[in-house]
Design an enzyme around this catalytic site. Structure first.
Site, short mmCIF file in Angstrom:
data_model
loop_
_atom_site.label_atom_id
_atom_site.label_comp_id
_atom_site.label_asym_id
_atom_site.label_seq_id
_atom_site.Cartn_x
_atom_site.Cartn_y
_atom_site.Cartn_z
N HIS A 29 -58.43 -50.21 68.97
CA HIS A 29 -57.80 -49.28 68.02
C HIS A 29 -58.73 -48.11 67.74
O HIS A 29 -59.95 -48.22 67.87
CB HIS A 29 -57.44 -49.99 66.72
CG HIS A 29 -58.61 -50.64 66.05
ND1 HIS A 29 -59.11 -51.86 66.45
CD2 HIS A 29 -59.39 -50.24 65.03
CE1 HIS A 29 -60.15 -52.18 65.70
NE2 HIS A 29 -60.35 -51.21 64.83
N GLY A 33 -69.61 -52.41 64.71
CA GLY A 33 -68.79 -52.40 63.50
C GLY A 33 -67.34 -52.82 63.71
O GLY A 33 -66.53 -52.74 62.80
N GLN A 34 -67.00 -53.27 64.94
CA GLN A 34 -65.61 -53.69 65.18
C GLN A 34 -65.34 -55.02 64.49
O GLN A 34 -66.11 -55.97 64.65
CB GLN A 34 -65.36 -53.82 66.70
CG GLN A 34 -63.88 -54.11 67.04
CD GLN A 34 -63.62 -54.18 68.55
OE1 GLN A 34 -64.55 -54.23 69.35
NE2 GLN A 34 -62.36 -54.20 68.91
P1 5GP Z 1 -62.61 -52.07 62.79
O1 5GP Z 1 -63.56 -52.55 61.72
O2 5GP Z 1 -62.34 -53.16 63.81
O3 5GP Z 1 -62.99 -50.76 63.42
O4 5GP Z 1 -61.26 -51.76 62.02
C1 5GP Z 1 -60.30 -52.72 61.73
C2 5GP Z 1 -59.42 -52.15 60.65
O5 5GP Z 1 -58.23 -52.90 60.59
C3 5GP Z 1 -60.04 -52.20 59.24
O6 5GP Z 1 -60.22 -50.87 58.75
C4 5GP Z 1 -59.03 -53.01 58.43
O7 5GP Z 1 -58.83 -52.48 57.12
C5 5GP Z 1 -57.78 -52.93 59.28
N1 5GP Z 1 -56.92 -54.10 59.17
C6 5GP Z 1 -57.30 -55.41 59.27
N2 5GP Z 1 -56.24 -56.22 59.13
C7 5GP Z 1 -55.15 -55.41 58.93
C8 5GP Z 1 -53.76 -55.67 58.72
O8 5GP Z 1 -53.28 -56.81 58.67
N3 5GP Z 1 -52.94 -54.59 58.58
C9 5GP Z 1 -53.43 -53.31 58.62
N4 5GP Z 1 -52.56 -52.32 58.46
N5 5GP Z 1 -54.73 -53.03 58.81
C10 5GP Z 1 -55.58 -54.07 58.98
#
Ligand code: 5GP
Ligand code: ZN
Length: 138
Positions: free
Chosen positions: A99, A92-93
């Site tokens: 992060h 799900g990344q």
């Molecule tokens: P993942 O799906 O990789 O675990 O989480 C990535 C997260 O990054 C998502 O929840 C998405 O909303 C957040 N995200 C993506 N682009 C940006 C951005 O430009 N700024 C912020 N603050 N969050 C972001």
């Protein structure tokens, strides 16, 4: 990395609503917040996933995560909190820069993680544990 959105935030090239920062970590509000207070705790160096963290950075990231979680708890008083971290697209990344999500949770908030329990036999658990012990380097 020039085309990494979190590297751009770390560098201050694009805006973010920052809640915490030190020399190794920055934490800011998730732009796609699932619930109010949803915060991302991000390693400052461009490390793609958990496999790229050395012990010192892993310690700093989790120390910051616990600290941010306490602050989110104090600020929003949710009855639950998910600390979530994905590595690789199948997990799900979507942003390939390490992060941790700190997500305050409320009953019926719609956030769902399907957990298909298999209850494997003890022999299988023991064999899998032995495999992982053999792979541990320290
Ligand atoms: P993942 O799906 O990789 O675990 O989480 C990535 C997260 O990054 C998502 O929840 C998405 O909303 C957040 N995200 C993506 N682009 C940006 C951005 O430009 N700024 C912020 N603050 N969050 C972001
Ligand atoms: Zn990056």
């Amino acid at each position: 990395m020039t085309d990494c959105v979190f590297c751009k935030i770390v560098a201050g090239a694009i805006p973010a609503s920052v809640v915490y920062e030190d020399e190794s970590v920055v934490a800011f509000m998730d732009i796609g917040a699932v619930n109010p207070g949803h915060t991302l705790v991000v390693a400052k160096p461009h490390v793609a996933d958990v496999f790229g963290l050395d012990d010192a950075l892993a310690a700093r990231v989790f120390q910051a995560t616990a600290r941010v979680a306490r602050a989110v708890q104090a600020a929003f008083s949710p009855p639950g909190m998910s600390v979530y971290q994905a590595n690789g697209a199948p997990a799900g990344q979507t942003v390939m820069h390490f992060h941790v999500h700190v997500v305050p949770r409320w009953p019926g908030d719609g956030m769902d993680l399907v957990w298909p329990v298999k209850n494997p036999p003890r022999e299988e658990l023991a064999a899998n544990a032995a495999k992982i012990r053999a792979a541990l380097t320290h």
